[in-house]
Enzyme design. Structure first.
Site, short mmCIF file in Angstrom:
data_model
loop_
_atom_site.label_atom_id
_atom_site.label_comp_id
_atom_site.label_asym_id
_atom_site.label_seq_id
_atom_site.Cartn_x
_atom_site.Cartn_y
_atom_site.Cartn_z
N GLY A 62 0.68 -1.24 0.12
CA GLY A 62 0.01 0.02 0.04
C GLY A 62 0.90 1.14 0.00
O GLY A 62 2.04 1.30 0.59
N HIS A 226 -0.34 1.31 9.47
CA HIS A 226 -1.68 1.70 8.87
C HIS A 226 -2.50 2.55 9.89
O HIS A 226 -3.63 2.97 9.55
CB HIS A 226 -2.42 0.85 8.13
N GLY A 411 9.92 39.78 19.59
CA GLY A 411 9.57 40.33 21.09
C GLY A 411 10.50 40.00 22.09
O GLY A 411 10.10 39.78 23.21
N CYS A 413 14.03 41.21 22.13
CA CYS A 413 15.26 42.12 21.93
C CYS A 413 15.72 42.38 23.33
O CYS A 413 16.78 42.48 23.71
CB CYS A 413 15.03 43.34 21.27
N ASP A 569 12.96 51.27 16.05
CA ASP A 569 13.75 49.99 16.04
C ASP A 569 14.40 49.80 17.46
O ASP A 569 14.99 50.58 18.01
CB ASP A 569 14.79 50.11 15.08
N PRO A 570 14.03 48.73 18.16
CA PRO A 570 14.51 48.37 19.48
C PRO A 570 16.00 48.17 19.53
O PRO A 570 16.58 48.60 20.65
CB PRO A 570 13.96 47.12 19.74
#
Length: 593
Positions: A62, A226, A411, A413, A569-570
């Protein structure tokens, strides 16, 4: 509302046909019989019954177990694979078509997994082929060790250990052995291997609803490929415990599934069932090797890890253990062009680990110079104050940095920068503060040790480039101009390797303006402390200006302009913060002298 499982398919009834078409387009050594959709046979492109002078090795079953069996068609392994519908034995006519297509005067060996449908269909095809004048032998593989005897007439199921039998049989046939000899080696290999599977989920058939019989906190031991129920359902356990249970079951001397005893050599196969990440399979493989060696006293001569006989998208794995004498190892190591047989696994195993190479010893640097001096110079005290101030402000800014980064990045930094700053404060008691260059290098080492992600790499790069510039002036006193050149070199290195420059919405939008102002003020003869403070003001202004910028680097480049327009910008804000804190500290310290 109950809906079918999500799949990247077209018509569920066409998945096997379209799989075969994609397979042969991918691997030029394969082709298929032009009998689709009824006849689904993959075969070697270089073999035809009229001219083939070796034993043909044929298997199948199969579909849904990919890469088995079609992925093992190739010189040195299978000559043809007969594909049934998903989890359904191939019909007799397809098996006969495969036999006729590749079987020459030396006959063919059918390697059949021990399922009633496969045994009946391959058996009937074998008998019909014999009446047509073909020499045919059959080997049944039943390597399942999950269900305790007695098993009635059904016997043990054929699982991933079948792939090892394919390899032994294919190599024997490739060596030119007779049909009887190939069959004997394949039968011997099938008697040497045992397998057991475990799973966290049941597979989902194309177009059908996935079963949820296990639930979120359960796992199944000994289930079939199976999706049929296993020996037991238990609470989820650590992989150590799972591997131990599976090995105990396979090597249980009471059931005697495989004739393996302490001191024997074995081959290990860790097989993914379709939905298990390679990382988890490798973890299981590592644990299995150690347990086989230490707990069972076995020599593990070969390890195969990957998805060899899957069960669609089932999250689980199986372990196969085969007793391996030199003849079996030779067959497993023999070359093959089958696309799914793993490369790079042949040969004797050596030590799996060696010592980490150390950097060359710099004889010009003594041990004492790389530790904190007993008494700090004026420069050392100023440098200490600047480092403390810079690290402390970063730690205090953690939550704000995370908040900004949560809007424009992933999230973390603030958390990443905080780890680096904390490590610097902890390690500072070892810094050679009277030596500015070596101190900068040690700061980079602290960052490299603890600070992950892109930020860690960038700051380590900053420190290394600054160190190289300062080190070039190590024979003279480090002047403000030297510091300015070091900052300039650090920025250049980050821009070179990171690809960012001014206006890209990164930390460089704080550091580049600071560097330019510092260089200009010092060149015009202004007071160094005043120049440093003014450059810090430029850094802050540059960081705040990132609100107006469209990101061209980092994760922020994937964020919409609307979100970016409200958030600085962090990374730039963090750089401006520590730079400004250092400038204030230098100013305060200098006023005391």
């Amino acid at each position: 509302m109950v809906t079918p499982a999500k799949k990247f398919i077209n018509n569920p009834n066409d998945v096997v046909i379209e799989f075969i078409e994609g397979l042969v387009e991918t691997f030029p050594g394969l082709q298929y019989l032009d009998g689709l959709p009824e006849v689904k046979v993959v075969l070697r492109a270089d073999v035809s019954a009229a001219s083939y002078d070796k034993v043909a090795v044929i298997s199948g079953g199969g579909s849904g177990h990919e890469p088995a069996q079609a992925g093992y068609v190739g010189e040195g392994m299978l000559t043809a694979a007969i594909c049934g519908d998903v989890f359904a034995s191939p019909p007799v006519d397809s098996i006969l078509a495969g036999i006729r297509a590749v079987t020459g005067p030396k006959g063919c060996l059918l390697v059949v997994t021990n399922y009633t449908g496969d045994r009946l269909n391959f058996g009937l095809a074998a008998e019909q082929a014999k009446t047509e004048g073909f020499e045919v032998e059959t080997v049944i593989v039943g390597d399942d060790c999950a269900l305790r005897p007695p098993l009635g007439i059904a016997g043990r199921r054929g699982l991933a250990g079948t792939i090892l039998v394919h390899k032994v049989a294919g190599a024997a046939a490739g060596a030119g052995l007779s049909l009887a000899e190939v069959a004997a080696e394949a039968k011997h290999a099938s008697e040497m291997v045992g397998t057991m599977g475990v799973a966290l989920s049941v597979c989902a058939l194309p177009g059908q609803v996935a079963s949820d019989r296990l639930g979120p906190e359960k796992m199944e031991l000994g289930l079939g490929v199976h999706g049929e129920p296993g020996a037991s359902v238990v609470d989820i356990q650590p992989v150590d415990a799972v591997v131990s249970h599976v090995l105990q079951q396979i090597l249980n001397p009471e059931t005697n599934y495989v004739p393996i005893t302490r001191g024997n050599s074995v081959v290990l196969m860790v097989n993914g069932l379709g939905g298990t990440p390679l990382m988890e399979l490798m973890i299981a493989a590592g644990k299995a090797v150690h347990k086989l060696q230490l707990e069972f006293g076995l020599a593990v001569d070969r390890v195969y890890t990957g998805s060899f006989m899957s069960s669609l998208d089932m999250a689980g794995f199986s372990i196969s253990i085969m007793k391996a004498d030199q003849s079996i190892l030779d067959r497993l190591d023999a070359p093959t062009k089958a696309p799914s047989w793993p490369v790079g696994t042949a040969g004797n195993r050596t030590s799996v680990k060696i010592s980490v190479p150390l950097p060359p010893v710099q004889s010009t640097i003594d041990e004492e110079s790389l530790s904190r001096p007993q008494e700090l110079s004026q420069q050392g005290r100023i440098l200490e104050a600047a480092i403390k101030a810079a690290a402390t402000v970063v730690i205090n800014l953690k939550d704000s940095l995370n908040e900004w980064d949560g809007k424009v990045g992933d999230g973390d930094c603030g958390s990443t920068m905080c780890r680096g700053a904390t490590a610097i404060l902890e390690d500072m008691k070892y810094y050679p503060l009277n030596d500015a260059a070596e101190t900068v290098s040690e700061i980079g080492s602290s960052i490299r040790r603890i600070m992950g992600g892109t930020s860690g790499i960038i700051y380590n790069l900053l420190c290394k480039a600054a160190y190289a510039e300062l080190k070039a002036n190590s024979q003279s006193e480090i002047t403000p101009k030297h510091w300015s050149e070091a900052l300039k070199s650090a920025i250049s290195a980050v821009s070179k390797y990171g690809g960012a420059s001014a206006g890209y919405r990164t930390m460089l939008d704080a550091l580049i303006p600071a560097s330019k102002v510092l260089e200009e003020k010092l060149s015009s003869g202004e007071d160094p402390i005043s120049s440093f403070v003014q450059s810090a003001e430029a850094a802050t202004a540059g960081a705040e200006s990132t609100i107006q910028m469209q990101a061209q680097a980092g994760r922020s480049s994937y964020v919409s302009a609307e979100i970016l327009a409200s958030t600085p910008d962090p990374g730039a804000m963090a750089a401006a913060a520590w730079y400004s804190a250092a400038a204030r500290a230098v100013k305060e310290q200098s006023q005391g002298f």
